[in-house]
Design an enzyme around this catalytic site. Structure first.
Site, PDB file in Angstrom:
ATOM      1  N   TYR A 128      74.886  28.692   6.855  1.00  0.00           N
ATOM      2  CA  TYR A 128      74.624  29.845   5.995  1.00  0.00           C
ATOM      3  C   TYR A 128      73.158  29.746   5.616  1.00  0.00           C
ATOM      4  O   TYR A 128      72.767  29.012   4.710  1.00  0.00           O
ATOM      5  CB  TYR A 128      75.540  29.827   4.774  1.00  0.00           C
ATOM      6  N   ASP A 167      75.856  33.004   9.356  1.00  0.00           N
ATOM      7  CA  ASP A 167      75.027  34.075   8.803  1.00  0.00           C
ATOM      8  C   ASP A 167      73.601  33.553   8.808  1.00  0.00           C
ATOM      9  O   ASP A 167      73.220  32.744   7.962  1.00  0.00           O
ATOM     10  CB  ASP A 167      75.512  34.407   7.391  1.00  0.00           C
ATOM     11  N   ASN A 169      70.932  35.395   8.393  1.00  0.00           N
ATOM     12  CA  ASN A 169      70.104  36.191   7.476  1.00  0.00           C
ATOM     13  C   ASN A 169      68.807  36.668   8.123  1.00  0.00           C
ATOM     14  O   ASN A 169      67.740  36.674   7.488  1.00  0.00           O
ATOM     15  CB  ASN A 169      69.811  35.387   6.200  1.00  0.00           C
ATOM     16  N   ASP A 265      79.752  44.835   3.652  1.00  0.00           N
ATOM     17  CA  ASP A 265      79.244  43.478   3.718  1.00  0.00           C
ATOM     18  C   ASP A 265      79.415  42.974   5.157  1.00  0.00           C
ATOM     19  O   ASP A 265      79.253  43.743   6.102  1.00  0.00           O
ATOM     20  CB  ASP A 265      79.912  42.572   2.686  1.00  0.00           C
TER      21      ASP A 265
END
Length: 275
Positions: A128, A167, A169, A265
């Site tokens: 993450y 994720d 990002n 999301d």
């Protein structure tokens, strides 16, 4: 082998809340049950430092009775109930589990961001990745993270092939988000973050979605909750990935998104690979 990854944005809420959003989240969990994956990676669990409660574990066992769990939470001095990751994996699997720290800045190493499963012939690791933050206040730390994480994956790859997910990002290319022009300095689409992801791939890793689908557009994994019409209008971003070591990319048979209905999301992503 089938593997799924999903940023759940609070495992506790998804399992225990009765809000409209939680009901949508549980519907997605139900969909994951039907997928019958060998391994499920979950990001942004937001669990306490002590991890899942007995209630959480009981509920997970109700959904996934044939799986074991491995988790990592954010611990002091990092924020409580923040970030966090978890693996669910079939009980017939027996990986060695590690919780690596990569020498990241600030409190990033204790925010529960990486778990790695080691098997006889390959690694499965999830991440993450820290967000650059409002006003890009964490961008410089994020750049250090990207370098450290890329080095970590490359070190794993020297030992055996790697399946990496999570994720990240970052939307890597302009085709990975609906509105690139208006997001040039938005967190997740800065030149610095995109370059960091390019450097990661250059160390010997393949973005399996692009490997399978080429330069297809309008395929995303995240839609902003703050905009009620983001998913309806498909103004999304692709920021969740399944990566593999270059030398096993040709063994990937599927890399795609799992439909999460009207829930905004993140949506889960799935990869199938013949190992």
């Amino acid at each position: 082998m089938k593997l799924i990854s999903w940023n759940i944005d609070s495992l506790n809420a998804a399992l225990t809340s009765d809000s409209a959003r939680a009901l949508l989240s549980r519907a997605v969990i139900g969909q994951l049950v039907t997928e019958n994956a060998d391994i499920i990676a979950i990001q942004e669990t937001k669990l306490p430092a002590t991890g899942p409660t007995k209630k959480h574990l009981d509920l997970l066992s109700d959904f996934f009775p044939d799986y074991k769990q491995s988790w990592r939470s954010s611990v002091a001095p990092a924020r409580k109930g923040y970030a966090g990751t978890m693996f669910l994996y079939k009980k017939n699997l027996s990986p060695s589990i590690s919780f690596p720290e990569i020498g990241a800045p600030a409190t990033m190493d204790v925010e529960g961001r990486i778990i790695t499963l080691e098997f006889e012939n390959f690694f499965v690791t999830q991440v993450y990745t820290p967000n650059a933050g409002d006003g890009l206040k964490r961008l410089s730390d994020r750049q250090v993270w990207d370098d450290k994480y890329a080095t970590y994956l490359a070190e794993l790859d020297l030992k055996k092939p790697v399946l990496a997910t999570g994720d990240y990002n970052v939307a890597h290319k302009e085709i990975d988000l609906a509105n690139p022009t208006s997001n040039r300095r938005s967190p997740g689409f800065t030149d610095e973050e995109r370059e960091g992801f390019s450097k990661l791939l250059s160390k010997g890793f393949t973005d399996t979605f692009r490997y399978i689908h080429g330069d297809v557009t309008d395929r995303y994994t995240w839609w902003a909750q703050r905009s009620k019409t983001s998913k309806r209008n498909n103004t999304g971003w692709r920021i969740d990935y399944w990566l593999t070591s270059d030398r096993i990319a040709d063994k990937v048979t599927k890399s795609d998104m799992i439909d999460s209905g009207s829930r905004q999301d993140h949506t889960p992503i799935v990869m199938e690979i013949d190992l």
